[in-house]
Structure formats: C-alpha cells, structure tokens
Design a protein around this motif. Structure first.
Motif, PDB file in Angstrom:
ATOM      1  N   LYS B  22       1.054  -1.102   0.380  1.00 28.91           N
ATOM      2  CA  LYS B  22      -0.158   0.096   0.078  1.00 28.91           C
ATOM      3  C   LYS B  22       0.840   1.361   0.228  1.00 28.91           C
ATOM      4  N   PRO B  23      -0.118   2.265  -0.198  1.00 29.87           N
ATOM      5  CA  PRO B  23       1.260   3.733  -0.547  1.00 29.87           C
ATOM      6  C   PRO B  23       1.827   3.607   0.653  1.00 29.87           C
ATOM      7  N   ALA B  24       3.164   3.974   0.349  1.00 25.38           N
ATOM      8  CA  ALA B  24       3.860   4.623   1.865  1.00 25.38           C
ATOM      9  C   ALA B  24       4.290   5.940   2.671  1.00 25.38           C
ATOM     10  N   GLY B  25       3.745   5.349   3.945  1.00 31.31           N
ATOM     11  CA  GLY B  25       3.553   6.852   4.663  1.00 31.31           C
ATOM     12  C   GLY B  25       4.708   7.438   5.290  1.00 31.31           C
ATOM     13  N   THR B  26       4.609   8.986   5.451  1.00 33.81           N
ATOM     14  CA  THR B  26       6.034  10.083   5.527  1.00 33.81           C
ATOM     15  C   THR B  26       6.536   8.697   6.564  1.00 33.81           C
ATOM     16  N   ASN B  27       5.152   8.654   7.903  1.00 33.73           N
ATOM     17  CA  ASN B  27       6.738   7.526   8.835  1.00 33.73           C
ATOM     18  C   ASN B  27       7.391   6.725   8.785  1.00 33.73           C
TER      19      ASN B  27
END
Ligand SMILES: [Mn+2]
Ligand SMILES: [Mn+2]
Ligand SMILES: [Mn+2]
Ligand SMILES: [Mn+2]
Lengths: 219, 219
Positions: B22-27
């Motif tokens: 799934k889309p990668a988060g900032t953290n």
DNA sequence: ATTATTTTTTAGACTAATCTAAATATTAAT
DNA sequence: ATTAATATTTAGATTAGTCTAAAAAATAAT
C-alpha cells in the motif's frame, strides 16, 4: 570524512601541482574544476580547516601530507577502475574516464585492494599512466614523446599525454593503441609531421599529434 | 537528473510498497531513510514535482511509472554489483551490501549492461534476491520459509529474508550459505526450533532463524 | 460525539556548495 | 613610482538537504 566535492578539489590541486611544479593558484583550480574563483576560495578555506592543504591568502595552495595521500588514493582508484573497464568489460580507452570519475569515489579500502589483485596488480592504466600501489608508490618508466624521434626510428606506444576522448578516438581510427609498434618512415623538417608505418599501413601524423604520444624506442 | 539522495528515497519507497502493499507513509519512509518526517515531506514535494511519485498531502505516496523504472534499475545495479563482489572479488555475502549501496549510484547504462554480461546474466544475487534484467523484469521462483518444513524434509537454501550482516555472519558460523543442502532431523513442537543436518553436522536453529531462510524443498 | 493519540505538514533555521558583483591584493607595464 | 591589468578574496544570495519545534489533519479510544 571527505565529501565527493572535496575529493575532486584535492585531485585538481594534485594535477596542477604535478604539471606546474609550484603551488596551485585559485584561478587554475577554478578552471580545472569548471567553477568560479569565489567558490574555490570558499573551498580552500574548508580544506585548510581540515588540514588537507597548506593555504595562505593570495599565496596559492599545496597539498598537505594528509591531502596528498587522499589524492594519490583517488588516482589509484580511478586508474584501477579504468583498467577494469578495459580489461574485463571490454570498454575502449575513450569511454572509461567519465565512468572512472564516478567510481573513484567509492569508499572501501578492501574493495580497491581486491580489485587490484583481481586485475593482477597492473602498473599502468589503459592510457599508459602509472597506477600507484597500496602504499602510494608510482612505477617510473622511461618514456619519450613520439615527436622527438627521427626517420627510421622504431618505437612502441606506451602512453598518451592528452586524454581527450576525441583525441583517443582519432588514434583508434589510425589503429594506434597502447602497444602499437611504430616505424618512422619520413619526417618533414618544415612542419614536423611524420609518416609512420603501423601494422604495415602508412599514416601521416601532425606534430600536434606526435607531441601527445609517449613511446619507448625499440633499439 | 536524479540526485544520489533522490535515488535513495525512491528505493525506500519501493521497498516499503513491496512489503506493505500500500502507499508508503511519511513516517515509514523517515524510518527507512533514518531521517526526520519533516525532511521526508520536503523530499516528497520535490519528487512529486519531478513526476517520480504520486503524492497527495496526508495520503501517502506511490511510485510513478518513471519513478518505478528508476528504482528497479537501482535494484538491478545494486544486486549486480553485489554479485560481482562475491563472484569476482571473493567477498563474503555479509560484506557486500554497504559497498553496493555506493556502487548502485554509478550512472552508465553501458556499464551495467556490460557488467551483467560479464557475470553471465545472473538471475539472483548473493542473498538469493532476484536481479531484474535490462527490461526491469524479475525472475520469479517458488520459495518457502525453512520454518514451514517438517521433520525428515530435505531442502536447499536459496535465499535469506533478513539481510542484516550479523545474521549473515551467524549463518556463516553454522556453515549455512546459498546452495546448502539441509536435512531436518528434529522439530520441537513447543518452541518451533529445529535440529538440522548440514554437511553431516547437526545444528540447532531457533524459529527466529528458520523464519528468515528461504529454501526449495528437494523431493 | 468528544477527547486523546498518532501522523503529517509547516515554519524557521542551519550547512555545504554554488553563483555574481564588488572590493582588495598582487603583479606587470609604463 | 604610478598606473594598468590580473588574481584573489569578500559580500550577499541561492539551492539541496537537513534539523527541531509547533501547528494541523487524520485516526483511534472512550
Ligand atoms: Mn581517466
Ligand atoms: Mn587514465
Ligand atoms: Mn544489498
Ligand atoms: Mn542482496
């Protein structure tokens, strides 16, 4: 730790000092690095802070022992990678410099020493330039410019002074490479051009060219 | 032209997307890059500007086609250089990642393709990871975790899930490497540890370890 | 449905490396 | 010894990449 950029400055200073045999000036470095004189002054301050160069305002710079070691190691890496590219990956000598310019910055003592061994501890790179060993020692060699030879002399090509890719490709087109055996058939007194026999073929070389080729006279 | 840093971000995003699907988060990116979330947000804007990722505030990111191509090529270069280091320079598999981390940024299409040929177009790297070909295609392969095998099963080691150098050195110490033939002699129901025979020697492996080793069951 | 927690973004500042334009030193020419 | 030309340094700005601290948005818990 020295940055990519700092390393390139050290190499430039080394190169200029080697050619001019005196402290490198700001403008000379700027020209070599293709940057502004102001940027060079900034960097000289930083390199001086780090103890990599001897620098006094307006007086030019020379490499410190520490800086010299780094520069020599960069040259070692550059020339070993060029050798790898030519000997193992079949690149021609006019295609390797730009790639080696990148590879020389890879940081790993073990890598360069294993590469050296893998290549059989070569003493000279694909352009005939000496490769410093792990202790930074260069192999010296008698070499004379082709332009100084006379009619009927025979010689082997062992290096090039000019490293420009277009020049190297010009030599490719004339079938001249490291190891080529040359036989001087004619030398023109007026314009210093030569007719040289190579692989049975006769080619005319201008003085501009013969002044860029190092040879070893064979007998 | 993509910078060294931008390339590392693209690789990190690729890696996270591959694992989490799934889309990668900032953290997550910040953790992978060992940097602050604020720096990541800055970079995401820049990568988005360049059309290398699909980014909407607060929504996480995915690689664009362009970004994905770059990431895949980086992985290709990384794994080819690791293969070179092991196969040609005799490095052990626990010493190559950090060097390849540097070499993957060398820019030259011709270099990577000649390297690929020099190595005989390998399909897997020294850790058993697939090497994308010049078109970016990975070779798929059936692989199962050692932890899933049962008593009396035989299998060949074909990869490792964990790439940590200490883990790799632990395997070295147990004589486990790519290609090793394993014979499960005991499996403990309580803690899932195994007694495995390798080269005639019996070694005990905890579940923590067997969950990190990919094998191919042999018959 | 509020409140609390976590995630992400913004604001503002810092360093390395660069630039142009202006100021100062050095060297060369008269 | 002045003046002119050249070389070098300073001043002030810019960009990539980074940071901490604070604000805002999204998600989870009550
Ligand atoms: Mn070169
Ligand atoms: Mn060379
Ligand atoms: Mn790796
Ligand atoms: Mn690998």
């Amino acid at each position: 730790m020295t940055s990519h950029t700092e390393e390139n400055y050290l190499k430039a200073i080394y190169k200029i000092a080697e050619k001019d045999k005196k402290p490198a000036g700001t403008n000379a470095i700027a020209k070599e690095m293709d940057t502004s004189a102001a940027s060079v002054t900034d960097m000289l301050k930083r390199l001086s802070e780090k103890g990599l160069i001897n620098y006094q305002k307006y007086k030019g710079v020379s490499l410190s022992t520490k800086g010299s070691k780094i520069a020599t190691n960069l040259i070692r890496k550059h020339r070993l990678w060029e050798s790898f590219l030519v000997k193992k990956l079949d690149f021609t000598w006019d295609k390797v410099h730009d790639i080696a310019e990148q590879m020389e910055h890879i940081k790993s003592e073990e890598l360069v020493n294993r590469l050296d061994e893998f290549l059989g501890f070569p003493k000279f790179d694909p352009h005939g330039d000496p490769i410093p060993n792990a202790d930074g020692k260069f192999t010296l060699r008698v070499q004379v410019l082709l332009s100084l030879l006379r009619k009927n002399d025979k010689a082997k090509v062992i290096g090039v002074k000019e490293h420009d890719n277009d020049f190297l490709r010009y030599l490719n087109s004339k079938n001249i490479q490291l190891g080529s055996e040359l036989y001087i058939r004619e030398k023109n007194d007026y314009d210093k051009s030569m007719i040289v026999e190579i692989d049975g073929e006769k080619v005319t070389l201008t003085e501009k060219v013969t002044k860029q080729i190092y040879v070893k006279k064979s007998a």
